[in-house]
Design a protein around this motif. Structure first.
Motif, short mmCIF file in Angstrom:
data_model
loop_
_atom_site.label_atom_id
_atom_site.label_comp_id
_atom_site.label_asym_id
_atom_site.label_seq_id
_atom_site.Cartn_x
_atom_site.Cartn_y
_atom_site.Cartn_z
N ARG A 83 0.84 -1.21 0.00
CA ARG A 83 0.00 0.00 0.00
C ARG A 83 0.87 1.26 0.00
N GLU A 87 1.15 4.20 -2.94
CA GLU A 87 1.02 5.63 -2.66
C GLU A 87 2.27 6.39 -3.10
N LEU A 142 -2.57 -7.31 -2.69
CA LEU A 142 -3.78 -6.74 -2.09
C LEU A 142 -5.06 -7.21 -2.76
N ASP A 186 -8.23 4.08 -2.94
CA ASP A 186 -9.00 3.74 -1.73
C ASP A 186 -10.29 3.00 -2.08
N LEU A 189 -9.64 -0.51 -3.28
CA LEU A 189 -9.26 -1.41 -2.21
C LEU A 189 -10.33 -1.56 -1.15
N HIS A 193 -7.55 1.04 4.62
CA HIS A 193 -6.34 1.82 4.77
C HIS A 193 -5.18 1.00 5.34
N THR A 196 -1.89 -4.34 3.50
CA THR A 196 -0.43 -4.45 3.41
C THR A 196 -0.04 -5.35 2.25
#
Length: 196
Positions: A83, A87, A142, A186, A189, A193, A196
């Motif tokens: 993640r 980002e 993910l 976001d 997913l 938040h 991992t």
């Protein structure tokens, strides 16, 4: 006689001048003479180093992509989770140096030129493949099999924000543009938040 050691300095000046002139014009409708004048060299020297306007422009895009690639690698080195790595990639795309008006203008013209110039098409494919690969690599842990599709969507959104900004239809600053892509990530997913 040319001064020894000046070629790299002059090449760099011509690349920077190309980016600035394209940004000023908003198109590839600039001459080698304009680029050379801004760089403080003769048109003949610009032609000698690069061969022509298309080659100078490709050198400018290679420079932009080299700076961008270094920023992505640097950001990924300090990011520990998938993640955080995603980002970091997104942030690098909208880093202030990459999201300057003249760089955005160069990108828009690069997309257009890639339709007719093989060298530009190959360079664009390399960029697109690397962006996709970086995104998909960190999406895979993910979201599994959805990683390639999600990577395509994120890449399209990044490119779309550049295009919209270049066309002046939707002016956003780099933070807002980055936040939009992060919000999209976001949603993809599921708002997790802590993924991992």
């Amino acid at each position: 006689m040319p001064k020894v050691g000046m070629e790299p300095i002059r090449r760099k000046a011509l690349v920077q001048a190309t980016i600035a002139e394209i940004g000023k014009a908003g198109s590839l409708d600039v001459t080698v003479a304009q680029i050379a004048k801004r760089a403080g060299v003769s048109s003949a020297l610009a032609h000698h180093y690069f061969g022509g306007k298309d080659q100078i422009f490709l050198a400018a895009m290679r420079h932009i992509l080299t700076v961008y690639g270094a920023q992505v690698r640097s950001a990924l080195m300090v990011s520990k989770t998938p993640r955080a790595r995603l980002e970091a990639i997104i942030h690098a795309n909208f880093e202030a140096g990459n999201f300057r008006p003249e760089v955005i203008s160069a990108w828009l013209n690069f997309y257009v030129l890639s339709q007719s110039l093989d060298g530009a098409r190959r360079l664009l494919r390399v960029y697109q493949a690397r962006l996709h690969s970086n995104l998909a690599h960190d999406l895979r842990p993910l979201v599994g099999d959805k990683a390639d599709d999600m990577a395509d969507k994120l890449a399209a959104m990044i490119d779309g924000l550049y295009i919209r900004h270049a066309l002046r239809d939707h002016l956003v600053d780099e933070k807002h543009a980055c936040d939009q892509v992060l919000e999209c990530l976001d949603m993809m997913l599921g708002g997790n938040h802590d993924a991992t």
